[in-house]
Design a protein around this motif. Structure first.
Motif, mmCIF file in Angstrom:
data_model
loop_
_atom_site.group_PDB
_atom_site.id
_atom_site.type_symbol
_atom_site.label_atom_id
_atom_site.label_comp_id
_atom_site.label_asym_id
_atom_site.label_seq_id
_atom_site.Cartn_x
_atom_site.Cartn_y
_atom_site.Cartn_z
ATOM 1 N N ALA A 133 33.278 38.084 28.149
ATOM 2 C CA ALA A 133 33.642 38.808 26.838
ATOM 3 C C ALA A 133 34.633 39.881 27.298
ATOM 4 C CB ALA A 133 32.188 39.403 26.470
ATOM 5 N N ASP A 134 34.524 40.448 28.283
ATOM 6 C CA ASP A 134 35.336 41.689 28.591
ATOM 7 C C ASP A 134 36.502 41.756 29.489
ATOM 8 O OD1 ASP A 134 33.482 41.401 30.565
ATOM 9 O OD2 ASP A 134 33.106 43.452 31.151
ATOM 10 N N CYS A 135 36.373 40.436 30.511
ATOM 11 C CA CYS A 135 37.505 40.188 31.313
ATOM 12 C C CYS A 135 37.134 38.882 31.972
ATOM 13 C CB CYS A 135 37.133 41.190 32.751
ATOM 14 S SG CYS A 135 35.487 40.706 33.877
ATOM 15 N N ILE A 136 38.163 38.600 32.927
ATOM 16 C CA ILE A 136 38.199 37.245 33.616
ATOM 17 C C ILE A 136 37.596 37.496 34.910
ATOM 18 C CG2 ILE A 136 39.344 35.382 34.104
ATOM 19 C CD1 ILE A 136 39.751 35.817 31.315
ATOM 20 N N ARG A 137 36.488 36.830 35.108
ATOM 21 C CA ARG A 137 35.798 36.873 36.358
ATOM 22 C C ARG A 137 36.484 35.971 37.493
ATOM 23 N NH1 ARG A 137 32.760 41.543 36.054
ATOM 24 N NH2 ARG A 137 31.696 41.246 34.350
ATOM 25 N N ILE A 138 36.727 36.505 38.811
ATOM 26 C CA ILE A 138 37.620 35.715 39.713
ATOM 27 C C ILE A 138 36.494 35.550 40.818
ATOM 28 C CG2 ILE A 138 39.762 35.384 41.256
ATOM 29 C CD1 ILE A 138 40.294 35.992 38.309
ATOM 30 N N SER A 139 36.535 34.298 41.309
ATOM 31 C CA SER A 139 35.926 34.032 42.676
ATOM 32 C C SER A 139 36.763 33.115 43.441
ATOM 33 C CB SER A 139 34.600 33.195 42.173
ATOM 34 O OG SER A 139 33.865 33.002 43.161
ATOM 35 N N MET A 140 37.006 33.676 44.750
ATOM 36 C CA MET A 140 37.615 32.831 45.646
ATOM 37 C C MET A 140 36.826 32.496 47.096
ATOM 38 S SD MET A 140 41.439 34.320 45.527
ATOM 39 C CE MET A 140 42.342 34.886 43.922
ATOM 40 N N ARG A 141 37.294 31.183 47.590
ATOM 41 C CA ARG A 141 36.493 30.772 48.688
ATOM 42 C C ARG A 141 37.765 30.316 49.826
ATOM 43 N NH1 ARG A 141 33.250 33.232 46.656
ATOM 44 N NH2 ARG A 141 31.147 32.906 46.479
#
Length: 343
Positions: free
Chosen positions: A282-290
């Protein structure tokens, strides 16, 4: 035997603070994962056995697969019980800061942590601790905070106070932060500690099924859709990207935890060195990296997405549209290749 890696002065100071404390609160980072929850609950079990009044306060809800860990039902969720959580922190003599390196990582607990007059002990395995704690035990080389916490208990001569419940929580944290010992686990002593925890009664097979092998039908459909329709593979750059919009998440009745581990899947493709997953919130784009090998996704997340983490596992946030976040990722592919892949 495992080696002694925690400074003797830190151990002596921590022991004194624990002996003096009547009310202890264990806290962790926002969006608590297995290592965060496991370390807090393990501390609660061990220090309760020692006769201490200790509670775990978490900033927001944890994943469903962690709620079956021993003691999880007694955790105080600050998002549901803000006044009670604030009171516990306010009344604490000692706060155990577990699995985070800066106050900002505690979300809604940040201001209360900063304002608290309680003594503080930090036990963490992330880079660059920035917490004004009385004792700082920071070992970024450790696979998990739970692994470091086991060593801490042993140095305090509390090995015999680690019961089956504490052992299960510690092992859960070690398993989740290594992908069930698939990465970040080159340290042979990690497996010595694992054997000790199993000897204490931790059921590794049960934990594996609980943590890695239990999915709802909607979760399976969402992940299948993400891989089939939304995965982009940049073979020349050794990268992959998956994005999911809020509408796509809602279509599959997404609940927290449904995309856990999705970011790892593209790493199974030969030649893919790092993978990124972006989820619209709702408030941002969540980023996950591996990543694999020595590719530093923590540097990419820190430089471009206001985050950080470990060499092979990191995350961040993007304040803008999902399209813009993805465009940024694509724009730095060639630069990343030159910096971190091309030798």
């Amino acid at each position: 035997m495992i080696s002694r890696q925690i400074d003797e002065t830190a151990i002596a100071r921590a022991k004194a603070l624990i002996d003096q404390a009547d009310r202890i609160v264990a806290i962790c980072h926002t969006g608590p994962d297995g290592d965060a929850i496991g370390s807090c609950l393990a501390a609660t079990h061990v220090f309760s056995a020692l006769g201490k009044d200790i509670r775990t306060v978490i900033p927001d809800p944890c994943l469903a697969n962690l709620r079956s860990l021993p003691g999880a039902k007694e955790m105080v969720d600050a998002s549901k019980y803000p006044d009670f959580a604030a009171q516990l922190l306010r009344d604490a003599d000692l706060i155990l800061c577990l699995d985070f390196n800066t106050p900002g990582r505690t979300g809604r607990l940040e201001e209360q942590l900063k304002a608290s007059k309680a003594r503080k002990i930090l036990i963490d395995h992330h880079l660059g601790p920035e917490i004004d704690a009385d004792v700082v035990i920071s070992h970024p080389d450790m696979a998990a905070t739970c692994y470091l916490l086991f060593r801490f208990f042993c140095r305090l001569e509390l090995f015999n106070f680690i019961d089956r419940n504490a052992a299960e929580c510690l092992l859960a944290g070690m398993m989740t932060d290594t992908g069930n010992f698939a990465y970040n686990c080159a340290d042979p002593e990690l497996f010595i500690v694992t054997a000790e925890l199993i000897a204490k009664g931790a059921d590794k097979e049960k934990l594996y099924n609980q943590l890695f092998n239990t999915f709802s039908a909607n979760c399976l459909r969402l992940n299948s859709y993400a891989l089939l329709k939304k995965m982009e593979v940049f073979a020349d750059a050794g990268a992959a990207l998956i994005t999911l919009t809020r509408d796509e998440l809602n279509r599959f009745h997404y609940v927290k935890g449904d995309t856990e581990g999705l970011v790892n899947r593209p790493l199974a493709i030969p030649g893919i060195v790092y993978s990124c997953f972006m989820r619209q919130e709702a408030d941002c784009i969540r980023i996950s990296m591996r990543s694999k090998g020595d590719f530093p996704v923590n540097l990419i997340c820190s430089e471009h997405y206001g985050g950080g983490g470990h060499l092979n596992a990191a995350g961040g946030e993007f304040y803008g549209t999902l399209d813009d976040a993805a465009a940024l990722f694509r724009s730095i592919l060639e630069d990343n290749k030159k910096k971190y892949i091309a030798k």
